[in-house]
Design a protein around this motif. Sequence first.
Motif, PDB file in Angstrom:
ATOM      1  N   GLU C 268       0.845  -1.186   0.000  1.00 54.25           N
ATOM      2  CA  GLU C 268       0.000   0.000   0.000  1.00 54.25           C
ATOM      3  C   GLU C 268       0.889   1.249   0.000  1.00 54.25           C
ATOM      4  O   GLU C 268       1.942   1.280   0.610  1.00 54.25           O
ATOM      5  N   THR C 269       0.424   2.287  -0.723  1.00 48.91           N
ATOM      6  CA  THR C 269       1.176   3.538  -0.781  1.00 48.91           C
ATOM      7  C   THR C 269       0.787   4.418   0.397  1.00 48.91           C
ATOM      8  O   THR C 269      -0.373   4.784   0.548  1.00 48.91           O
ATOM      9  N   ILE C 270       1.752   4.758   1.219  1.00 48.83           N
ATOM     10  CA  ILE C 270       1.469   5.559   2.409  1.00 48.83           C
ATOM     11  C   ILE C 270       1.544   7.034   2.039  1.00 48.83           C
ATOM     12  O   ILE C 270       0.681   7.832   2.391  1.00 48.83           O
ATOM     13  N   ILE C 271       2.581   7.409   1.334  1.00 52.25           N
ATOM     14  CA  ILE C 271       2.768   8.787   0.859  1.00 52.25           C
ATOM     15  C   ILE C 271       3.002   8.702  -0.636  1.00 52.25           C
ATOM     16  O   ILE C 271       3.732   7.832  -1.099  1.00 52.25           O
ATOM     17  N   LYS C 272       2.365   9.620  -1.387  1.00 55.95           N
ATOM     18  CA  LYS C 272       2.539   9.592  -2.837  1.00 55.95           C
ATOM     19  C   LYS C 272       3.289  10.836  -3.266  1.00 55.95           C
ATOM     20  O   LYS C 272       2.868  11.956  -2.934  1.00 55.95           O
ATOM     21  N   GLN C 273       4.378  10.661  -3.984  1.00 60.56           N
ATOM     22  CA  GLN C 273       5.176  11.774  -4.459  1.00 60.56           C
ATOM     23  C   GLN C 273       4.273  12.768  -5.194  1.00 60.56           C
ATOM     24  O   GLN C 273       3.459  12.392  -6.021  1.00 60.56           O
ATOM     25  N   GLY C 274       4.403  14.053  -4.861  1.00 64.81           N
ATOM     26  CA  GLY C 274       3.626  15.063  -5.557  1.00 64.81           C
ATOM     27  C   GLY C 274       2.376  15.501  -4.814  1.00 64.81           C
ATOM     28  O   GLY C 274       1.847  16.590  -5.049  1.00 64.81           O
ATOM     29  N   ASP C 275       1.883  14.655  -3.898  1.00 66.65           N
ATOM     30  CA  ASP C 275       0.723  15.060  -3.088  1.00 66.65           C
ATOM     31  C   ASP C 275       1.129  16.155  -2.109  1.00 66.65           C
ATOM     32  O   ASP C 275       2.306  16.319  -1.799  1.00 66.65           O
ATOM     33  N   ILE C 276       0.112  16.882  -1.613  1.00 70.27           N
ATOM     34  CA  ILE C 276       0.387  17.859  -0.568  1.00 70.27           C
ATOM     35  C   ILE C 276       0.476  17.103   0.755  1.00 70.27           C
ATOM     36  O   ILE C 276      -0.428  16.349   1.115  1.00 70.27           O
ATOM     37  N   GLY C 277       1.580  17.297   1.474  1.00 73.82           N
ATOM     38  CA  GLY C 277       1.767  16.549   2.715  1.00 73.82           C
ATOM     39  C   GLY C 277       1.071  17.208   3.891  1.00 73.82           C
ATOM     40  O   GLY C 277       1.009  18.434   3.972  1.00 73.82           O
ATOM     41  N   ASP C 278       0.521  16.409   4.751  1.00 68.38           N
ATOM     42  CA  ASP C 278      -0.134  16.991   5.928  1.00 68.38           C
ATOM     43  C   ASP C 278       0.049  16.133   7.180  1.00 68.38           C
ATOM     44  O   ASP C 278      -0.637  16.342   8.168  1.00 68.38           O
ATOM     45  N   ALA C 279       0.983  15.184   7.115  1.00 75.23           N
ATOM     46  CA  ALA C 279       1.165  14.331   8.294  1.00 75.23           C
ATOM     47  C   ALA C 279       2.535  13.686   8.252  1.00 75.23           C
ATOM     48  O   ALA C 279       3.120  13.505   7.178  1.00 75.23           O
ATOM     49  N   MET C 280       3.073  13.347   9.413  1.00 76.19           N
ATOM     50  CA  MET C 280       4.296  12.557   9.458  1.00 76.19           C
ATOM     51  C   MET C 280       3.967  11.210  10.099  1.00 76.19           C
ATOM     52  O   MET C 280       2.920  11.056  10.743  1.00 76.19           O
ATOM     53  N   TYR C 281       4.852  10.228   9.902  1.00 75.86           N
ATOM     54  CA  TYR C 281       4.579   8.873  10.383  1.00 75.86           C
ATOM     55  C   TYR C 281       5.768   8.303  11.145  1.00 75.86           C
ATOM     56  O   TYR C 281       6.917   8.531  10.773  1.00 75.86           O
ATOM     57  N   PHE C 282       5.458   7.553  12.225  1.00 79.95           N
ATOM     58  CA  PHE C 282       6.464   6.768  12.945  1.00 79.95           C
ATOM     59  C   PHE C 282       6.147   5.294  12.698  1.00 79.95           C
ATOM     60  O   PHE C 282       4.996   4.893  12.804  1.00 79.95           O
ATOM     61  N   ILE C 283       7.167   4.504  12.390  1.00 84.83           N
ATOM     62  CA  ILE C 283       6.934   3.077  12.116  1.00 84.83           C
ATOM     63  C   ILE C 283       6.921   2.296  13.435  1.00 84.83           C
ATOM     64  O   ILE C 283       7.923   2.242  14.140  1.00 84.83           O
ATOM     65  N   LEU C 284       5.762   1.738  13.769  1.00 84.21           N
ATOM     66  CA  LEU C 284       5.644   0.927  14.991  1.00 84.21           C
ATOM     67  C   LEU C 284       6.018  -0.518  14.705  1.00 84.21           C
ATOM     68  O   LEU C 284       6.651  -1.183  15.511  1.00 84.21           O
ATOM     69  N   GLU C 285       5.557  -1.013  13.549  1.00 86.73           N
ATOM     70  CA  GLU C 285       5.841  -2.390  13.146  1.00 86.73           C
ATOM     71  C   GLU C 285       5.870  -2.453  11.637  1.00 86.73           C
ATOM     72  O   GLU C 285       5.088  -1.758  10.978  1.00 86.73           O
ATOM     73  N   GLY C 286       6.750  -3.276  11.092  1.00 78.99           N
ATOM     74  CA  GLY C 286       6.822  -3.415   9.656  1.00 78.99           C
ATOM     75  C   GLY C 286       7.981  -2.643   9.059  1.00 78.99           C
ATOM     76  O   GLY C 286       8.872  -2.176   9.773  1.00 78.99           O
ATOM     77  N   GLU C 287       7.974  -2.518   7.741  1.00 77.28           N
ATOM     78  CA  GLU C 287       9.073  -1.922   7.001  1.00 77.28           C
ATOM     79  C   GLU C 287       8.509  -1.151   5.820  1.00 77.28           C
ATOM     80  O   GLU C 287       7.518  -1.569   5.230  1.00 77.28           O
ATOM     81  N   VAL C 288       9.128  -0.036   5.471  1.00 74.40           N
ATOM     82  CA  VAL C 288       8.657   0.714   4.295  1.00 74.40           C
ATOM     83  C   VAL C 288       9.824   1.006   3.363  1.00 74.40           C
ATOM     84  O   VAL C 288      10.984   0.938   3.747  1.00 74.40           O
ATOM     85  N   GLU C 289       9.480   1.335   2.113  1.00 69.81           N
ATOM     86  CA  GLU C 289      10.469   1.711   1.107  1.00 69.81           C
ATOM     87  C   GLU C 289      10.206   3.133   0.664  1.00 69.81           C
ATOM     88  O   GLU C 289       9.074   3.466   0.298  1.00 69.81           O
ATOM     89  N   VAL C 290      11.233   3.975   0.690  1.00 75.25           N
ATOM     90  CA  VAL C 290      11.099   5.338   0.188  1.00 75.25           C
ATOM     91  C   VAL C 290      11.597   5.357  -1.244  1.00 75.25           C
ATOM     92  O   VAL C 290      12.760   5.036  -1.514  1.00 75.25           O
ATOM     93  N   VAL C 291      10.721   5.668  -2.178  1.00 74.32           N
ATOM     94  CA  VAL C 291      11.059   5.601  -3.607  1.00 74.32           C
ATOM     95  C   VAL C 291      10.929   6.988  -4.212  1.00 74.32           C
ATOM     96  O   VAL C 291       9.910   7.665  -4.018  1.00 74.32           O
ATOM     97  N   ILE C 292      11.957   7.448  -4.925  1.00 73.11           N
ATOM     98  CA  ILE C 292      11.864   8.732  -5.631  1.00 73.11           C
ATOM     99  C   ILE C 292      11.780   8.444  -7.125  1.00 73.11           C
ATOM    100  O   ILE C 292      12.615   7.723  -7.676  1.00 73.11           O
TER     101      ILE C 292
END
Lengths: 363, 363, 363, 363
Positions: C268-292
């Motif tokens: 699932e996409t948590i943040i989408k490049q180009g969207d207006i940001g309005d929140a930050m996230y802390f990872i409690l469990e799991g792993e994410v990939e930051v893709v540019i």
Amino acid sequence: MEKQRQSFHDNSLYRILITAIAVAATFLVAIETTRFNSNYHHYIERLELIVFGLLVLDFVVNLFLGQPLKYMHKYLLSFEGAVDLVTSLPFFILLFDLEQFHFLKLILGIAAFLKIARFSDALTIFKDVIISERKSILASLYLMMLLTFAISTVLYFVEKDANPKGFSSILESMWWSVVTLATVGYGDVVPVTALGKLLGALASIVGLGMFALPAGILANGFAQELARIKYITSWNLVSKVPLFATLDRGTISEIARMLTVKRFSKNETIIKQGDIGDAMYFILEGEVEVVIADSDKIVQLKKGQFFGEIALLRDTKRTASVIAKRRCEMLELTSYELKHLIRSRPEIVSKIEKVANARFDLP
Amino acid sequence: MEKQRQSFHDNSLYRILITAIAVAATFLVAIETTRFNSNYHHYIERLELIVFGLLVLDFVVNLFLGQPLKYMHKYLLSFEGAVDLVTSLPFFILLFDLEQFHFLKLILGIAAFLKIARFSDALTIFKDVIISERKSILASLYLMMLLTFAISTVLYFVEKDANPKGFSSILESMWWSVVTLATVGYGDVVPVTALGKLLGALASIVGLGMFALPAGILANGFAQELARIKYITSWNLVSKVPLFATLDRGTISEIARMLTVKRFSKNETIIKQGDIGDAMYFILEGEVEVVIADSDKIVQLKKGQFFGEIALLRDTKRTASVIAKRRCEMLELTSYELKHLIRSRPEIVSKIEKVANARFDLP
Amino acid sequence: MEKQRQSFHDNSLYRILITAIAVAATFLVAIETTRFNSNYHHYIERLELIVFGLLVLDFVVNLFLGQPLKYMHKYLLSFEGAVDLVTSLPFFILLFDLEQFHFLKLILGIAAFLKIARFSDALTIFKDVIISERKSILASLYLMMLLTFAISTVLYFVEKDANPKGFSSILESMWWSVVTLATVGYGDVVPVTALGKLLGALASIVGLGMFALPAGILANGFAQELARIKYITSWNLVSKVPLFATLDRGTISEIARMLTVKRFSKNETIIKQGDIGDAMYFILEGEVEVVIADSDKIVQLKKGQFFGEIALLRDTKRTASVIAKRRCEMLELTSYELKHLIRSRPEIVSKIEKVANARFDLP
Amino acid sequence: MEKQRQSFHDNSLYRILITAIAVAATFLVAIETTRFNSNYHHYIERLELIVFGLLVLDFVVNLFLGQPLKYMHKYLLSFEGAVDLVTSLPFFILLFDLEQFHFLKLILGIAAFLKIARFSDALTIFKDVIISERKSILASLYLMMLLTFAISTVLYFVEKDANPKGFSSILESMWWSVVTLATVGYGDVVPVTALGKLLGALASIVGLGMFALPAGILANGFAQELARIKYITSWNLVSKVPLFATLDRGTISEIARMLTVKRFSKNETIIKQGDIGDAMYFILEGEVEVVIADSDKIVQLKKGQFFGEIALLRDTKRTASVIAKRRCEMLELTSYELKHLIRSRPEIVSKIEKVANARFDLP
């Protein structure tokens, strides 16, 4: 208008009397349906006439003396007024011997128990909690129904052949489901197939978790409401003490959290003149008398007032005795806890000292 | 896409209609399995055709109007869509008289009850709580199973000779264990030996403590989640009031904790022009009208807005009346509590005064 | 030593395997006592040999590979080691056909279920809660026993003549008391006199209040322990964000309380490049990939790390996409809430801005 | 006076002895009513003579040695004294073979169980909670009675014709109501009409929600009281540490919330000389020995004292070992958490450093 009635209801004797009459009415109609009635019918009817007569009297007094006459309709339309009205009807059913309304007499006799509701503050809080938790309670009722429907349908298919009496239809099956899920378990219907027993066991476990949820939600909501009321009460009590006038609101909150409830019986000595003081007290409920030996001056303190605050700063001897005039509930603040709390802020202590000195006209 | 469907679901009439249809479907299939059906079979079938027909209609409307056509597959793959789809099947089973699918009709009829779930916000919170408490609930389920296995094995050895019917095997013994530990207690199997009764008594006590744990955990989790939501809501409401713009976040938190929920019915007067004001209000739910006598100007205030804040500073007369347009839920902040709260900080009071003056163009 | 075993137990496949084997062992011995066994004895015995053989294997592997050999005795003396040891005995009872130990095989087979305990963190918390609430639980057990003794003695005198079978002695009477007070209510013994029924009804009401108390105490203790763990976790997460380095601990606490748990499924996409940001996230469990987009650089973030914090200050477009690599649990902090929180302290905002600028090399 | 008795009751052996005697007395009179008695009457009577004799001895010792003689009447009028007095009567009933007081012997034998109450602190907290929650509990008892009366009256009218045995009067109907609402569900009376079953099902659901409320309220009140006691204890412990003398009360509160309970068994090593320190400990219960290798000096620390605080500031090696002398309960504060907490305030860290240096005579 409200005040007039309020003065009524604050009278302990009136409360006890109405409670006794309501309980008596309920008890009499309950006993009237037993075999006991055939032997003592005459006595029971006489007692009923007296008790229901008193209910009529209470209604009439409330109607004409409870408020100015022009607000009479408001009383009649209120819940209280309606209860008072309908619970005075059995008297006339008895008086004119209206056999066809006998069942109504029974129901209205039981309804007399509703008259007690008006004397309880806690019931108002209960009502508020139920209203504010209504969404959660409705949601858990929905889940209960969903669970009941699902279990009933499945058990109907599983048990209908082996157990035609208890599970002859989905409706019959629902009776078993509710009795099981609410953990009542009469035992009049019990699954007999292995699969039915397995599903029944699962249903018991899930049922206990789901059907006990509303009680848990209500109890939590109730506890939170009581904690909120207690917090505001403590806060207001502490913030009224002149000694603490210079403290910021954070420190007052901390002090409020350190208060302990203490109870004293009538005539018990709370503070003894000459003892070393180590605590101050806020009166939550009851009344106390401040007595100074070799002096005629007696001061009375009531709910919301406080005493002994000098002890928080200096380990001086108590300058007066304080005696509970009736059963009292106090909040105690010990100097030990307060000193720890404000130790790290010398500027606060000196400000408090200044206020204390001013109070005693010391330099 | 979501918004389109949302506008649907926010319509009260639609909600009531779907709820009524779902309840009717559930009720009809439940009644169809009773003896009642043999006499009125014809009428029940007609009613079922109508009710299930409406479920088909709802599915079609949701499918084609609920979202742009290109997102149709998303709807069909969602839980809502799947429920709508399967609950429209009984109509065709009825229409084409498919006897072999009769049991499916019954099950899907009961499943219509699932359509109501989408209207409840509280269920979403329930789901979140269950997910976040899943580890604790699994752990307590494990303990329940452990307890069940242990008790069953021991009771099997203790009772198998004296009570061969109820405890003939460990599996049979488990039925008794679950029925006892979940405090259902049908009474179809009861230990008869002294040791069996002693162990059964111990099991009842421990069982109540263990099997009621999940309900307690869920209720607590639920209460905490509701408290968190309420805290954030109150905080946001208070922080939006210009009067409080100069306060630090600690004081705003304290104010938010002192809000009390008040409810007003339709057309009830919340504030009366000319009265002495002593409280301000935040609208939690509903709508109000601000009316000024001898003036045509009527202002409407909605959820999230507030009024009466001047009363917190000055005991002036209310300059307008405020009337509830429909059932409203308000958060009330009394001047009494606020004054106590900020008394110890004269600089804050003067800042607030300045904001208030600016608002009314006073020097 | 502990680490070696830990690496074992963290392996999902191993966990699932051992859980399956333990459940199978429990199930097999339970089924062995039923009539089913007479028909399929041969198959059940073979399956038991396999399952118990695997338990022996697990014991041997744990014994020799779980720790350096010199710590072997520690393993054998630990709860885990003891369970592993005794649950490998049934294999030898089966192998050598020791009829006289048949009952032991049954008991140890059920005991295999204990092997699952080691995989649950929540059970450790349960144990801690029970230990720290032990005084309250003992006190309520004492009250339960007191109540049971009192009710039993009274009911014995009240019912012994009218109901000699169920209340023939105080001991017999206790069986009824516990079954009633724990609300199991089998119905095998029921009071028949009027006074007995009245006392029984009172006992039911008081019993429910008293016997459900331990569950309530445990659930509350558990909720508090979880809240404490969650508070420390959130606090640590927030305090590690460089943006918040300048904030005092009170503000960090406030921020920690405003975090919301969000869950994302794999891919699932948590943040989408180009969207207006309005929140930050802390990872409690799991792993994410930051893709540019248009870049080969892929950054992996894990448990305890955070992203999207710039959005809290500026409504800029997201400069990268963030995708969940597997099921993730996040704590979300929205800019809306943070802005409200720190609005009243312009100096903090400017400090944060400075940190943010430094991070992006802006003047 | 109180102190003298206190020293008695603090003696573990005395506690265990009295508990054993009380349990034995209860058990003996319970067993005396069973058939078992006819065979072993002689032995049981001898044992009773011994056990009740010991109760007489305890009473006499308490009476003459528990306080100065002039306060003897206070002891006799206290709850403890009264229990001691009446539980010594059975001895004389036995001794003089007073057949007519046999039932009294049974009741007073069971009452011996009350002697254990004096050893539990938790019971005092229970009593306080019940007193302070009395209004809520009375209100929920009122609601239970209201519900019982309403359900009983309705079910009486619904079931009296079809089910004359169970619902022959409103009083009879109440028996069923309480048994159902408290979810006991014996099954001796069960509604048989369709309407009766529907109402019974509704009553089960509402009953569970209402009758479990008092348990929930008590459990919540109890949890809050324990939390308040724990908060004050932690606060006092932390505020006594010289290192934290410069911290304001807010920070001390935050530190107090981060303490974790740890338990150590007798002779366990809590801190090992030479290890890198990362936590400090407060002794909640138990005693420890501080041992320095190659030194004869052994320091004993008790309840309320602390050690290891230097580790919070520097990652130095432990300069001594600390060993639990008996089972200990500690509060642990890790340097990791403390460092995060005070990181944002460099001035505090330097102040703490100064205190620490002074302690070790460093410049």
